[in-house]
Design a protein around this motif. Structure first.
Motif, PDB file in Angstrom:
ATOM      1  N   ALA A 149       0.817  -1.215   0.000  1.00 14.27           N
ATOM      2  CA  ALA A 149       0.000   0.000   0.000  1.00 14.27           C
ATOM      3  C   ALA A 149       0.849   1.263   0.000  1.00 14.27           C
ATOM      4  N   THR A 150       2.136   1.122  -0.305  1.00 10.69           N
ATOM      5  CA  THR A 150       3.048   2.270  -0.304  1.00 10.69           C
ATOM      6  C   THR A 150       4.027   2.189  -1.468  1.00 10.69           C
ATOM      7  N   VAL A 151       4.579   3.351  -1.805  1.00 14.85           N
ATOM      8  CA  VAL A 151       5.687   3.437  -2.754  1.00 14.85           C
ATOM      9  C   VAL A 151       6.754   4.296  -2.091  1.00 14.85           C
ATOM     10  N   LEU A 152       7.981   3.787  -2.063  1.00 10.95           N
ATOM     11  CA  LEU A 152       9.114   4.530  -1.529  1.00 10.95           C
ATOM     12  C   LEU A 152       9.872   5.152  -2.701  1.00 10.95           C
ATOM     13  N   ILE A 153      10.102   6.453  -2.617  1.00 12.95           N
ATOM     14  CA  ILE A 153      10.837   7.170  -3.659  1.00 12.95           C
ATOM     15  C   ILE A 153      12.107   7.714  -3.029  1.00 12.95           C
ATOM     16  N   GLN A 154      13.256   7.282  -3.542  1.00 13.04           N
ATOM     17  CA  GLN A 154      14.543   7.761  -3.050  1.00 13.04           C
ATOM     18  C   GLN A 154      15.078   8.804  -4.019  1.00 13.04           C
ATOM     19  N   CYS A 155      15.500   9.945  -3.475  1.00 16.66           N
ATOM     20  CA  CYS A 155      16.029  11.043  -4.288  1.00 16.66           C
ATOM     21  C   CYS A 155      17.483  11.315  -3.931  1.00 16.66           C
ATOM     22  N   ASP A 156      18.167  12.030  -4.813  1.00 15.21           N
ATOM     23  CA  ASP A 156      19.586  12.306  -4.587  1.00 15.21           C
ATOM     24  C   ASP A 156      19.826  13.476  -3.638  1.00 15.21           C
ATOM     25  N   THR A 157      18.877  14.389  -3.500  1.00 18.23           N
ATOM     26  CA  THR A 157      19.057  15.535  -2.597  1.00 18.23           C
ATOM     27  C   THR A 157      17.745  15.821  -1.864  1.00 18.23           C
ATOM     28  N   ARG A 158      17.857  16.567  -0.793  1.00 18.02           N
ATOM     29  CA  ARG A 158      16.669  16.997  -0.048  1.00 18.02           C
ATOM     30  C   ARG A 158      15.780  17.883  -0.930  1.00 18.02           C
ATOM     31  N   ALA A 159      16.392  18.751  -1.720  1.00 17.55           N
ATOM     32  CA  ALA A 159      15.619  19.641  -2.593  1.00 17.55           C
ATOM     33  C   ALA A 159      14.797  18.836  -3.596  1.00 17.55           C
ATOM     34  N   HIS A 160      15.387  17.790  -4.177  1.00 18.38           N
ATOM     35  CA  HIS A 160      14.635  16.952  -5.107  1.00 18.38           C
ATOM     36  C   HIS A 160      13.527  16.187  -4.383  1.00 18.38           C
ATOM     37  N   ALA A 161      13.754  15.774  -3.146  1.00 21.41           N
ATOM     38  CA  ALA A 161      12.724  15.083  -2.375  1.00 21.41           C
ATOM     39  C   ALA A 161      11.546  16.024  -2.100  1.00 21.41           C
ATOM     40  N   LEU A 162      11.837  17.258  -1.766  1.00 23.12           N
ATOM     41  CA  LEU A 162      10.774  18.244  -1.541  1.00 23.12           C
ATOM     42  C   LEU A 162       9.966  18.474  -2.820  1.00 23.12           C
ATOM     43  N   ALA A 163      10.647  18.600  -3.941  1.00 20.32           N
ATOM     44  CA  ALA A 163       9.957  18.796  -5.221  1.00 20.32           C
ATOM     45  C   ALA A 163       9.158  17.551  -5.599  1.00 20.32           C
ATOM     46  N   ALA A 164       9.707  16.371  -5.320  1.00 19.65           N
ATOM     47  CA  ALA A 164       9.010  15.121  -5.624  1.00 19.65           C
ATOM     48  C   ALA A 164       7.724  15.012  -4.815  1.00 19.65           C
ATOM     49  N   ARG A 165       7.774  15.459  -3.569  1.00 16.36           N
ATOM     50  CA  ARG A 165       6.567  15.416  -2.734  1.00 16.36           C
ATOM     51  C   ARG A 165       5.438  16.226  -3.382  1.00 16.36           C
ATOM     52  N   THR A 166       5.760  17.426  -3.799  1.00 19.31           N
ATOM     53  CA  THR A 166       4.755  18.272  -4.445  1.00 19.31           C
ATOM     54  C   THR A 166       4.250  17.624  -5.732  1.00 19.31           C
ATOM     55  N   ALA A 167       5.157  17.101  -6.531  1.00 21.42           N
ATOM     56  CA  ALA A 167       4.768  16.484  -7.809  1.00 21.42           C
ATOM     57  C   ALA A 167       3.867  15.275  -7.595  1.00 21.42           C
ATOM     58  N   VAL A 168       4.200  14.420  -6.634  1.00 19.84           N
ATOM     59  CA  VAL A 168       3.414  13.213  -6.392  1.00 19.84           C
ATOM     60  C   VAL A 168       2.025  13.565  -5.877  1.00 19.84           C
ATOM     61  N   GLU A 169       1.943  14.560  -5.020  1.00 20.43           N
ATOM     62  CA  GLU A 169       0.639  14.962  -4.486  1.00 20.43           C
ATOM     63  C   GLU A 169      -0.287  15.506  -5.576  1.00 20.43           C
ATOM     64  N   ARG A 170       0.268  15.982  -6.672  1.00 21.49           N
ATOM     65  CA  ARG A 170      -0.525  16.547  -7.771  1.00 21.49           C
ATOM     66  C   ARG A 170      -0.806  15.563  -8.901  1.00 21.49           C
ATOM     67  N   LEU A 171      -0.185  14.381  -8.866  1.00 24.81           N
ATOM     68  CA  LEU A 171      -0.354  13.418  -9.956  1.00 24.81           C
ATOM     69  C   LEU A 171      -1.777  12.876 -10.019  1.00 24.81           C
ATOM     70  N   GLU A 172      -2.261  12.720 -11.226  1.00 22.68           N
ATOM     71  CA  GLU A 172      -3.532  12.053 -11.493  1.00 22.68           C
ATOM     72  C   GLU A 172      -3.225  10.850 -12.377  1.00 22.68           C
ATOM     73  N   LEU A 173      -3.341   9.676 -11.821  1.00 26.35           N
ATOM     74  CA  LEU A 173      -3.014   8.458 -12.557  1.00 26.35           C
ATOM     75  C   LEU A 173      -4.232   7.575 -12.714  1.00 26.35           C
ATOM     76  N   GLY A 174      -4.251   6.833 -13.781  1.00 28.77           N
ATOM     77  CA  GLY A 174      -5.295   5.832 -13.984  1.00 28.77           C
ATOM     78  C   GLY A 174      -4.806   4.501 -13.444  1.00 28.77           C
ATOM     79  N   GLN A 175      -5.061   3.461 -14.212  1.00 29.30           N
ATOM     80  CA  GLN A 175      -4.657   2.118 -13.838  1.00 29.30           C
ATOM     81  C   GLN A 175      -3.225   1.842 -14.291  1.00 29.30           C
ATOM     82  N   ALA A 176      -2.599   0.887 -13.639  1.00 37.39           N
ATOM     83  CA  ALA A 176      -1.270   0.447 -14.059  1.00 37.39           C
ATOM     84  C   ALA A 176      -1.379  -0.200 -15.433  1.00 37.39           C
ATOM     85  N   PRO A 177      -0.347  -0.044 -16.268  1.00 39.74           N
ATOM     86  CA  PRO A 177      -0.389  -0.696 -17.576  1.00 39.74           C
ATOM     87  C   PRO A 177      -0.426  -2.219 -17.422  1.00 39.74           C
ATOM     88  N   ALA A 178      -1.210  -2.875 -18.242  1.00 40.30           N
ATOM     89  CA  ALA A 178      -1.327  -4.333 -18.183  1.00 40.30           C
ATOM     90  C   ALA A 178      -0.220  -4.978 -19.000  1.00 40.30           C
TER      91      ALA A 178
END
Length: 151
Positions: A47-76
């Motif tokens: 029920a989770t996805v772990l995202i590892q980033c190279d810097t704290r700044a990229h992790a902060l930006a990734a947080r914002t990006a992930v919270e805004r993502l709209e995804l459908g279903q996983a590709p089959a």
């Protein structure tokens, strides 16, 4: 897809809580095919996805990006098919038959008659959690776990 929550897992990683396995697989597939800036690794779980980033700044930006993502279903069908020969003579066959209301032969047919997908890695190298095409064989966990599993 709706993200339930995003938590920092150290200074450069995020743990994304998702509502279900389909959302996990969709986010994981999206991040593998469209990596975020500074993304080093992505690891899916139940029920989770772990995202590892190279810097704290990229992790902060990734947080914002992930919270805004709209995804459908996983590709089959994104992986290769692996056929695994199985002998159905284990001690759990009769118990699964009892719990599902099927005969042992029907349990074998239900198991072999569908495609199983390795959804994410488990607690040991090479151990994968599988998802089937239907829920016919869904049974509760054992009341007491095994302390050893025969080879």
């Amino acid at each position: 897809m709706s993200v339930k929550a995003v938590h920092f897992a150290g200074p450069r990683a995020l743990l994304v809580d998702l509502p279900d396995l389909d959302s996990v697989l969709a986010l994981h597939a999206h991040l593998l095919s469209n990596p975020l800036p500074g993304q080093l690794d992505v690891l899916a779980a139940a029920a989770t996805v772990l995202i590892q980033c190279d810097t704290r700044a990229h992790a902060l930006a990734a947080r914002t990006a992930v919270e805004r993502l709209e995804l459908g279903q996983a590709p089959a069908g994104t992986g290769e098919t692996v056929d695994i020969p199985v002998i159905y003579d284990g001690e759990d066959l009769a118990e699964v038959a009892r719990l599902t209301g099927l005969s042992p032969e029907a349990v074998v047919n239900a198991h072999t008659g569908q495609v199983w997908t390795a959804a994410f890695g488990g607690f040991a190298p090479g151990f994968a959690y599988l998802t089937g095409e239907n829920h016919l064989l869904d049974v509760p966990r054992r009341a007491t776990p095994r302390t050893a599993v025969p080879a």
